[in-house]
Design a protein around this motif. Structure first.
Motif: not given
Length: 85
Positions: A1-5, A29-36, A21-27
């Motif tokens: 499933m997509r993060l935003d959903k 992380t999923i398992n320590g990795n930056q998430a989109k 928007e929150v994900a695009d601002q880099g706020r």
């Protein structure tokens, strides 16, 4: 499933566009990795979400396309919630 959903369905963030928007601002992380916004979320993943002056760490417990408002908290387990100075 997509993060935003996932964030919308779990009601951690009210709207999918706001989650993007929150994900695009880099706020987020999923398992320590930056998430989109399009990142894939799986059961067992650890998400760290920064809301203004608060950092929330959750673990994904289940994935469902739609849940009722009172069942939304069953999708995740809060591991840590801390204030950021």
């Amino acid at each position: 499933m997509r993060l935003d959903k996932f964030l919308k369905v779990s009601r951690l963030i009210k709207r999918r566009t706001l989650a993007k928007e929150v994900a695009d601002q880099g706020r987020i992380t999923i398992n320590g990795n930056q998430a989109k916004a399009s990142s894939t979320v799986a059961v067992g993943d650890e998400l760290i979400i920064q809301f203004g002056q608060k950092r929330l760490t959750i673990q994904v417990e289940s994935l469902r396309e739609a849940v009722k408002k009172d069942e939304a908290t069953t999708l995740y387990k809060v591991k840590n919630e801390e204030a950021i100075k």
